[in-house]
Design an enzyme around this catalytic site. Structure first.
Site, PDB file in Angstrom:
ATOM      1  N   ASP A 139       0.815  -1.222   0.000  1.00 44.94           N
ATOM      2  CA  ASP A 139       0.000   0.000   0.000  1.00 44.94           C
ATOM      3  C   ASP A 139       0.847   1.270   0.000  1.00 44.94           C
ATOM      4  OD1 ASP A 139      -2.261  -1.711   0.263  1.00 44.94           O
ATOM      5  OD2 ASP A 139      -1.855  -1.826   2.411  1.00 44.94           O
ATOM      6  N   LYS A 167       2.114   2.191  -5.194  1.00 45.95           N
ATOM      7  CA  LYS A 167       2.814   1.720  -6.402  1.00 45.95           C
ATOM      8  C   LYS A 167       2.006   1.980  -7.667  1.00 45.95           C
ATOM      9  CE  LYS A 167       3.062  -2.360  -4.529  1.00 45.95           C
ATOM     10  NZ  LYS A 167       2.689  -2.034  -3.144  1.00 45.95           N
ATOM     11  N   GLY A 189      -4.443  -4.274  -4.488  1.00 43.44           N
ATOM     12  CA  GLY A 189      -5.394  -3.280  -4.972  1.00 43.44           C
ATOM     13  C   GLY A 189      -4.631  -2.022  -5.304  1.00 43.44           C
ATOM     14  N   HIS A 190      -4.467  -1.750  -6.588  1.00 41.47           N
ATOM     15  CA  HIS A 190      -3.708  -0.568  -6.996  1.00 41.47           C
ATOM     16  C   HIS A 190      -4.667   0.538  -7.416  1.00 41.47           C
ATOM     17  CE1 HIS A 190       0.053  -3.218  -7.848  1.00 41.47           C
ATOM     18  NE2 HIS A 190      -0.127  -2.962  -6.588  1.00 41.47           N
ATOM     19  N   THR A 191      -4.635   1.620  -6.663  1.00 43.13           N
ATOM     20  CA  THR A 191      -5.569   2.721  -6.917  1.00 43.13           C
ATOM     21  C   THR A 191      -4.897   3.779  -7.796  1.00 43.13           C
ATOM     22  OG1 THR A 191      -6.445   2.330  -4.720  1.00 43.13           O
ATOM     23  CG2 THR A 191      -7.077   4.399  -5.770  1.00 43.13           C
ATOM     24  N   THR A 227      -6.375 -11.657   3.007  1.00 44.78           N
ATOM     25  CA  THR A 227      -7.451 -10.981   2.282  1.00 44.78           C
ATOM     26  C   THR A 227      -8.574 -11.969   1.936  1.00 44.78           C
ATOM     27  OG1 THR A 227      -6.341 -11.407   0.193  1.00 44.78           O
ATOM     28  CG2 THR A 227      -5.862  -9.303   1.263  1.00 44.78           C
ATOM     29  N   GLN A 236       1.986  -5.861  -3.218  1.00 43.31           N
ATOM     30  CA  GLN A 236       2.325  -5.938  -1.784  1.00 43.31           C
ATOM     31  C   GLN A 236       3.672  -5.242  -1.520  1.00 43.31           C
ATOM     32  OE1 GLN A 236       1.278  -9.268  -3.193  1.00 43.31           O
ATOM     33  NE2 GLN A 236      -0.760  -8.501  -2.847  1.00 43.31           N
ATOM     34  N   THR A 290     -10.014  -4.978   0.604  1.00 41.75           N
ATOM     35  CA  THR A 290     -10.951  -5.476   1.621  1.00 41.75           C
ATOM     36  C   THR A 290     -11.643  -4.352   2.388  1.00 41.75           C
ATOM     37  OG1 THR A 290      -9.151  -5.523   3.205  1.00 41.75           O
ATOM     38  CG2 THR A 290      -9.583  -7.572   2.011  1.00 41.75           C
ATOM     39  N   PRO A 319      -9.341  -1.073   7.782  1.00 40.79           N
ATOM     40  CA  PRO A 319      -8.481   0.062   8.139  1.00 40.79           C
ATOM     41  C   PRO A 319      -7.030  -0.395   8.237  1.00 40.79           C
ATOM     42  CG  PRO A 319      -9.932  -0.534   9.980  1.00 40.79           C
ATOM     43  CD  PRO A 319     -10.301  -1.431   8.832  1.00 40.79           C
ATOM     44  N   THR A 321       2.730  13.885  -4.482  1.00 38.47           N
ATOM     45  CA  THR A 321       2.094  14.813  -3.539  1.00 38.47           C
ATOM     46  C   THR A 321       0.562  14.788  -3.645  1.00 38.47           C
ATOM     47  OG1 THR A 321       2.370  16.537  -5.204  1.00 38.47           O
ATOM     48  CG2 THR A 321       4.051  16.421  -3.475  1.00 38.47           C
TER      49      THR A 321
HETATM   50  P1  IMP Z   1      -2.887 -12.831   1.648  1.00 44.42           P
HETATM   51  O1  IMP Z   1      -1.942 -12.227   0.663  1.00 44.42           O
HETATM   52  O2  IMP Z   1      -4.333 -12.592   1.313  1.00 44.42           O
HETATM   53  O3  IMP Z   1      -2.584 -14.265   1.920  1.00 44.42           O
HETATM   54  O4  IMP Z   1      -2.675 -12.070   3.049  1.00 44.42           O
HETATM   55  C1  IMP Z   1      -1.470 -12.218   3.808  1.00 44.42           C
HETATM   56  C2  IMP Z   1      -1.062 -10.908   4.459  1.00 44.42           C
HETATM   57  O5  IMP Z   1      -0.670  -9.977   3.458  1.00 44.42           O
HETATM   58  C3  IMP Z   1      -2.189 -10.209   5.245  1.00 44.42           C
HETATM   59  O6  IMP Z   1      -1.614  -9.535   6.350  1.00 44.42           O
HETATM   60  C4  IMP Z   1      -2.714  -9.186   4.263  1.00 44.42           C
HETATM   61  O7  IMP Z   1      -3.332  -8.097   4.908  1.00 44.42           O
HETATM   62  C5  IMP Z   1      -1.431  -8.783   3.574  1.00 44.42           C
HETATM   63  N1  IMP Z   1      -1.654  -8.270   2.223  1.00 44.42           N
HETATM   64  C6  IMP Z   1      -1.966  -8.970   1.111  1.00 44.42           C
HETATM   65  N2  IMP Z   1      -2.083  -8.162   0.053  1.00 44.42           N
HETATM   66  C7  IMP Z   1      -1.827  -6.915   0.497  1.00 44.42           C
HETATM   67  C8  IMP Z   1      -1.755  -5.639  -0.147  1.00 44.42           C
HETATM   68  O8  IMP Z   1      -1.956  -5.487  -1.356  1.00 44.42           O
HETATM   69  N3  IMP Z   1      -1.457  -4.591   0.664  1.00 44.42           N
HETATM   70  C9  IMP Z   1      -1.209  -4.728   1.991  1.00 44.42           C
HETATM   71  N4  IMP Z   1      -1.248  -5.906   2.628  1.00 44.42           N
HETATM   72  C10 IMP Z   1      -1.556  -6.985   1.891  1.00 44.42           C
END
Ligand code: IMP
Length: 428
Positions: free
Chosen positions: A13, A16, A40-42, A129, A224, A301, A304, A414
């Protein structure tokens, strides 16, 4: 010939999507190398907001080739939805989207196992997730996996499902007490997915290597972040793929000698979603203020995100394992008005300075960050796209990051929009 790799330097997050979108302007190809629709790339273009989970953010430029590499795990339903949603918004990826034949496919039973496993782990849950990411990679490594190429032959697909289903249903029923999966329903559904996706499935390894040899400009898009890497992250609170720069080589079949730059995306503070240690976490009103102002809620998801100070100890580790050649610093504007600012420069555990990022969860959980304080700035920096216009203290904060990490900051973002960015060095 040039390949620029974009990697998340923290717990994901970092922003990227925005950086990739910006750099795509000058690229010919954008390729994703790991993860799945857990990402999730915004990206915000004008008044339109796009959240992409599987298709590389480069698709939003239109006309650029986008690769989903073999290191990615693909939920066909999620991918088809993304293709259709983009089409409804005027972006047609057909002819420009290429899916690796050897990418692994997420099956409904992977999603069921992911969810059941989290429930079973109770307070020790990872906070995944719930998209089936871990079980799909587990099947890949255990050699039970179903690949994109298997969708090209309905007989192969059927054989693969029949080979797996008894083992999976046994686990679902007897170990997890969860509902079993009907192979007939699954096959019907996946036959139709196969029909939709087969035009995109191809040999992406030759495609990307030939493009490099031809002199195309290639952008590699990680999902990630480094500290969620299966080998180098804060295990077991990690995702199940190699998120670090090295993951691009295995996840695309592109050798290290063909990667020229590694740009680490660093958010101006730190966030983390899900469970696991987070030394610089702010569990107070300031953490909440950063969360609200930064819109720190999961793009996948909606959960927060936990927020905290910038952590130079974790980042130095990230610089090392990724071989960062430059930094793209994002969300600097979220720190406007916070005074003083802090950056962790070391961790203290039982009165001793650690000097480096520890592997032991108890130490990471129990350590206390040592902070250096910086004067903040009151000016509104959002949207500034000229470095000279940044407040003096913001420049000092950026210089401190360069000093702590020994890597130059080459991009500063920014704001969410495409033009809210400062480019200090061209990447291509
Ligand atoms: P999984 O990738 O769904 O198996 O989740 C494993 C861990 O990676 C959890 O703590 C998720 O919250 C975290 N995670 C997975 N994808 C993301 C992402 O895109 N951003 C931040 N955390 C992520």
């Amino acid at each position: 010939m040039s390949t620029v790799l974009i990697v998340g330097s923290q717990w994901g997050d970092e922003g990227k999507g925005k950086v990739v979108d910006f750099l795509t302007e000058r690229a010919d190809i954008v390729a994703r190398y790991q993860g799945g629709n857990n990402a999730g790339h915004t990206v915000v273009i004008g008044d339109n907001k796009y959240i992409l989970h599987l298709i590389p953010s480069g698709a939003l430029h239109g006309g650029k080739k986008c690769i989903i590499g073999n290191g990615v795990v693909i939920d066909p339903q999620a991918l088809i939805k993304e293709i259709d949603d983009l089409k409804n918004r005027g972006i047609d990826v057909s002819g420009n989207l290429f899916i690796a034949k050897n990418a692994h496919i997420i099956m409904p039973y992977h999603v069921a196992l992911d969810k059941a496993s989290e429930i079973k782990k109770g307070s020790g849950k990872i906070g995944t997730t719930g998209r089936g990411i871990g079980p799909t990679y587990a099947d890949k490594i255990a050699r039970y996996g179903i690949r994109a190429v298997d969708l090209l032959s309905l007989e192969t697909l059927q054989r693969a499902v029949e080979f797996n289903i008894d083992r999976i249903n046994f686990m679902l029923k007897n170990y997890y007490g969860a509902e079993q999966i009907s192979p007939a329903d699954l096959l019907n559904q996946y036959r139709s997915f196969a029909g939709r996706l087969s035009p995109f499935i191809t040999d992406t390894v030759s495609l990307i290597n030939n493009a490099y040899d031809r002199g195309d400009k290639i952008l590699l898009e990680g999902a990630q972040g480094t500290l969620l890497d299966i080998d180098h992250g804060t295990y077991p609170f990690v995702t199940s793929s190699n998120t670090i720069s090295g993951g691009a080589c295995t996840g695309l079949g592109l050798p290290p000698s063909k990667i020229n730059k590694v740009l680490g995306v660093v958010k101006a503070y730190t966030t983390r979603v899900g469970s696991g240690p987070f030394p610089t976490e702010l569990k107070d009103a300031l953490g909440e203020r950063i969360q609200q102002k930064g819109g720190e809620f999961g793009a996948t998801t909606g959960r927060p995100r936990r927020c905290g100070w910038l952590d130079a100890v974790a980042l130095r580790y990230s610089v090392m394992v990724n071989g960062l050649t430059g930094i793209a610093l994002t969300k600097l504007d979220i720190l406007d008005g916070i005074n003083p600012l802090r950056i962790a420069t070391d961790y203290k555990y039982r009165d001793k300075l650690l000097g480096s990022f520890p592997y032991e969860n108890e130490i990471l959980q129990g350590c206390e960050p040592v902070y250096e304080e910086f004067e903040g700035w009151d000016d509104d920096t959002s949207g500034i796209n000229d470095y000279d216009r940044l407040p003096k203290n913001a420049k000092k904060y950026i210089s401190a990051i360069e000093r702590f990490l020994n890597v130059p900051v080459q991009i500063v973002s920014t704001g969410q929009k495409r033009d809210q960015i400062i480019q200090l060095k061209e990447q291509f």
